[in-house]
Design a protein around this motif. Structure first.
Motif, PDB file in Angstrom:
ATOM      1  N   ALA A  67      -5.979  -4.680 -12.374  1.00  0.00           N
ATOM      2  CA  ALA A  67      -6.299  -4.931 -10.975  1.00  0.00           C
ATOM      3  C   ALA A  67      -5.408  -6.066 -10.505  1.00  0.00           C
ATOM      4  N   GLY A  68      -5.009  -5.984  -9.246  1.00  0.00           N
ATOM      5  CA  GLY A  68      -4.138  -7.027  -8.719  1.00  0.00           C
ATOM      6  C   GLY A  68      -3.739  -6.728  -7.285  1.00  0.00           C
ATOM      7  N   THR A  69      -2.596  -7.285  -6.872  1.00  0.00           N
ATOM      8  CA  THR A  69      -2.140  -7.187  -5.493  1.00  0.00           C
ATOM      9  C   THR A  69      -0.784  -6.512  -5.435  1.00  0.00           C
ATOM     10  N   VAL A  70      -0.640  -5.557  -4.536  1.00  0.00           N
ATOM     11  CA  VAL A  70       0.647  -4.897  -4.335  1.00  0.00           C
ATOM     12  C   VAL A  70       1.632  -5.910  -3.745  1.00  0.00           C
ATOM     13  N   VAL A  71       2.798  -6.023  -4.375  1.00  0.00           N
ATOM     14  CA  VAL A  71       3.819  -6.943  -3.851  1.00  0.00           C
ATOM     15  C   VAL A  71       5.077  -6.217  -3.390  1.00  0.00           C
ATOM     16  N   GLN A  72       5.247  -4.951  -3.797  1.00  0.00           N
ATOM     17  CA  GLN A  72       6.434  -4.198  -3.388  1.00  0.00           C
ATOM     18  C   GLN A  72       6.118  -2.710  -3.482  1.00  0.00           C
ATOM     19  N   CYS A  73       6.628  -1.936  -2.544  1.00  0.00           N
ATOM     20  CA  CYS A  73       6.395  -0.499  -2.519  1.00  0.00           C
ATOM     21  C   CYS A  73       7.716   0.251  -2.580  1.00  0.00           C
ATOM     22  N   GLY A  74       7.733   1.341  -3.368  1.00  0.00           N
ATOM     23  CA  GLY A  74       8.903   2.200  -3.389  1.00  0.00           C
ATOM     24  C   GLY A  74       9.063   2.933  -2.064  1.00  0.00           C
ATOM     25  N   ALA A  75      10.249   3.494  -1.856  1.00  0.00           N
ATOM     26  CA  ALA A  75      10.597   4.090  -0.566  1.00  0.00           C
ATOM     27  C   ALA A  75       9.704   5.260  -0.181  1.00  0.00           C
TER      28      ALA A  75
END
Length: 324
Positions: A67-75
């Motif tokens: 569990a955690g926080t999204v820091v970057q998303c793929g295209a």
């Protein structure tokens, strides 16, 4: 980033904290800043090099759920955005400060849960939903027997079946575990060190579905306990895989023997299973009908101690590593 690495196949002492590059997410992935990571039996088998199909595990980062926080998303990712709180199912890599994961294998952190509580859910929820309710086809009113009722899998299986209208029996190894599992909704709890579960459950009419992680000589007992059209579902075989059964008996009572392992399944299968878990399990978590049961949280650097505790079977519920 800091990550726990398997330096060679072996005991808990082969888990070491190393510095590694932060992974770069692919187009279909999100990068998660990990707050907590669940510890599971397959992690132990991977560490030992005994997980079927694992190959050489040297250099592998264990960890099947975080569990955690999204820091970057793929295209190609559309659902998630930086800052979203998620928990996720992984094939490996959870014992780390960052992990890249298929965006379809992420679920929102249920409201009111801490990150360690959320990290304890994906592996167990996916496993229980698929094996008890999809493969085992447990229906309301049917009776479920859960072996290892105080394990991470066990406490969730007991709660889910109880919440969805099924009476539940469970086996455990101590009076303390029996009390804990009974409090979660099991109506019959048998201490296998003190009594024979088959004798007791035969006297109460048998069961419809068995969730088994023991194997060995439990197999014949499980089959004898099943009512007509009953289902025996394996998720492990800690006492060994080989077992005998009477095919004519299976035919006459129309019994089903099945089982599965989750980690090797395809990304598409896990994506479909994530949708089912979010639809059927997450509302029960949000309502409090099903709740995470944490035995202990330990810092990431103490992963070896978490494995020692898991292998001792002294825990009730889940063990979680805290990363931040």
């Amino acid at each position: 980033m800091h990550a726990i690495v398997v330096t060679r196949p072996g005991g808990p002492e082969v888990l070491e904290l190393h510095q590694l590059p932060v992974p770069e997410p692919a187009a279909h992935q999100v990068l998660i800043r990990v707050a907590a990571a669940g510890v599971n039996r397959p992690d132990v088998l991977l560490r030992q090099g005994k997980y079927r199909g694992s190959g050489d595990v040297t250099g592998l980062i264990p960890g099947l759920e975080v569990a955690g926080t999204v820091v970057q998303c793929g295209a190609a990712v559309t659902r998630w955005h930086p800052g979203d709180a998620v928990c996720a199912l992984l094939a490996q890599g959870g014992y780390a400060e960052f992990v890249a994961v298929d965006a379809r294998h992420c679920l929102p952190v249920p409201g009111g849960l801490t990150m360690p509580e959320a990290a304890s859910l994906p592996e167990t929820a996916f496993t229980v939903w698929h094996n008890v309710f999809q493969r085992g086809q447990l229906q309301p009113g049917e009776k479920l027997l859960v072996h290892g009722g105080s394990s991470g899998i066990g406490v969730l299986a007991v709660q889910l079946a109880h919440a969805l209208g099924s009476p539940v029996a469970a086996t455990v190894g101590t009076p303390e575990k029996a009390a804990a599992v009974q409090a979660l909704g099991a109506t019959e709890v048998i201490n296998y060190r003190e009594a024979d579960f088959e004798t007791i459950l035969q006297a109460s009419g048998g069961v419809d579905v068995v969730l088994d992680m023991v194997g060995g000589d439990y197999t014949a007992k499980n089959l004898r306990l099943l009512r007509p059209d009953g289902r025996l579902v394996f998720i492990n075989a800690m006492q060994g895989g080989p077992a005998g059964f009477n095919a004519l008996d299976l035919m006459s009572r129309r019994l089903t023997i099945t089982g599965s392992t989750l980690r090797p399944r395809s990304a598409e299968f896990k994506a479909r299973l994530a949708q089912a878990v979010e639809q059927h399990v997450w509302p029960l978590v949000a309502s409090g009908a099903v709740r995470p049961v944490l035995h202990a949280t330990l810092p990431l650097a103490q992963a070896h101690q978490a494995h020692e505790l898991l292998e001792s079977s002294a825990h009730i519920g889940k063990l979680v590593l805290t990363v931040r």
